[in-house]
Enzyme design. Sequence first.
Site, PDB file in Angstrom:
ATOM      1  N   THR A 132       3.214  38.940   3.985  1.00  0.00           N
ATOM      2  CA  THR A 132       3.328  37.527   4.356  1.00  0.00           C
ATOM      3  C   THR A 132       4.173  37.453   5.625  1.00  0.00           C
ATOM      4  O   THR A 132       4.469  38.491   6.227  1.00  0.00           O
ATOM      5  CB  THR A 132       3.974  36.725   3.192  1.00  0.00           C
ATOM      6  OG1 THR A 132       4.015  35.335   3.537  1.00  0.00           O
ATOM      7  CG2 THR A 132       5.401  37.192   2.872  1.00  0.00           C
ATOM      8  N   VAL A 179      -3.282  34.622   5.014  1.00  0.00           N
ATOM      9  CA  VAL A 179      -2.504  34.891   6.213  1.00  0.00           C
ATOM     10  C   VAL A 179      -1.167  34.190   6.039  1.00  0.00           C
ATOM     11  O   VAL A 179      -1.115  33.087   5.483  1.00  0.00           O
ATOM     12  CB  VAL A 179      -3.233  34.383   7.482  1.00  0.00           C
ATOM     13  CG1 VAL A 179      -2.309  34.398   8.695  1.00  0.00           C
ATOM     14  CG2 VAL A 179      -4.457  35.246   7.755  1.00  0.00           C
ATOM     15  N   CYS A 180      -0.111  34.844   6.475  1.00  0.00           N
ATOM     16  CA  CYS A 180       1.226  34.238   6.508  1.00  0.00           C
ATOM     17  C   CYS A 180       1.607  33.779   5.089  1.00  0.00           C
ATOM     18  O   CYS A 180       1.367  34.503   4.121  1.00  0.00           O
ATOM     19  CB  CYS A 180       1.213  33.103   7.541  1.00  0.00           C
ATOM     20  SG  CYS A 180       2.843  32.594   8.140  1.00  0.00           S
ATOM     21  N   THR A 181       2.186  32.594   4.956  1.00  0.00           N
ATOM     22  CA  THR A 181       2.645  32.151   3.642  1.00  0.00           C
ATOM     23  C   THR A 181       1.510  31.675   2.733  1.00  0.00           C
ATOM     24  O   THR A 181       1.774  31.241   1.606  1.00  0.00           O
ATOM     25  CB  THR A 181       3.706  31.044   3.789  1.00  0.00           C
ATOM     26  OG1 THR A 181       3.192  30.002   4.612  1.00  0.00           O
ATOM     27  CG2 THR A 181       4.976  31.608   4.422  1.00  0.00           C
TER      28      THR A 181
END
Lengths: 221, 221
Positions: A126, A106-108
């Site tokens: 991302t 998830v995300c970075t």
Amino acid sequence: MEVFMDANDLTVVFTLYPGFTGLDLVGPHEVLVRCGSRCLFAAVSLEPVASERGLRVLPDVTFADCPQADVLFVPGGPGQTPAMNDEALIAFLARQSAAARRTVSVCTGALLLAQAGVLRGRRATTHWLAMRQLGRLGALPTRERVVWDGPVVSGAGVSAGIDLALALVAELRGPETAQRIQLAIEYDPRPPFDAGAPDKAPPAIVEELRQASRFQPQTDL
Amino acid sequence: MEVFMDANDLTVVFTLYPGFTGLDLVGPHEVLVRCGSRCLFAAVSLEPVASERGLRVLPDVTFADCPQADVLFVPGGPGQTPAMNDEALIAFLARQSAAARRTVSVCTGALLLAQAGVLRGRRATTHWLAMRQLGRLGALPTRERVVWDGPVVSGAGVSAGIDLALALVAELRGPETAQRIQLAIEYDPRPPFDAGAPDKAPPAIVEELRQASRFQPQTDL
């Protein structure tokens, strides 16, 4: 709410590192822990791990002692930047993902998977501010909320992990289980504003976040 | 994502008790911690507190030593049932809410506020399975995702806390700050199913959750 699934035949490992984003971790955990899985928080040691903003979580197991994950999960957060040079963490992600059924970011968190060599030539997403950085690391950045490529599933920024986790449960356990969990957590979102994506938020706010981003160039999108 | 707000002039206290639901806590925390607030996790002692499903969080402060909250927050979860008889917890909620600017619950956290006398004659909401129970405790159950009544703000089940927290930030800090946070956490939800409320989910799934509810009668809605 209890959900009826006793077969804990899936091991889901949530990777912890200092400076992770709390909701990146707990949104997907809240969903995945309800689908009949054994969920473990893994870290380099058993000491508490602090999120970017003071949520301190206790690991269940060290990287060294962690059983093989069926689903390997890595959250994002500002701590991702120093974590790129954390050899124990990156080696853990590479080793576990090699045998995991699904590897999830998830995300970075996607940047950490890229650093571990997991995203080479793969479509992935991302946080909107980190898309270019993801490309520099050898992935094929794809602006969707949840992106599937082979065994890898990636989600956009922070809250996208909830949508991702429900889709993953639908794949692993069937759509009824995912719907049961969605109803149990009453996930019928009603954001009070429609500002959750850079093409929807007021331009001044988009620019403000872009200027403050840790990713360069600041026009990264 | 960093958000530009350095004035930590708001103290937000997140109440912990065993068996809380992780996302009830961390969804609102992720939002409120970004609005220039000092966020503290408070519990009866400084020992780790385990969620209903194995997320172990370290408190920052005990109930006895906790400073007065500007915003007092209480999550729900299966642990709410035994917590109704936890005198230290209920006294803490009553004492803190008396001077808090806003008292906030998510999910069955509302039942704890009701037990503490905070919801007498007030409109409030909770998890869809606990609405009748909320009425029995003297509140006026109201089927909305976020309900405001005087200083009290209550949210529906689990994931409603994110919507609630954004609305609360808009009230306390203005809509631009709420939108900035929404964009930073990329809260542009896309649930893969439309099953997040009992009037939307397949009836068999609604009935299954109703039968498994810890609230009686099982037709509670």
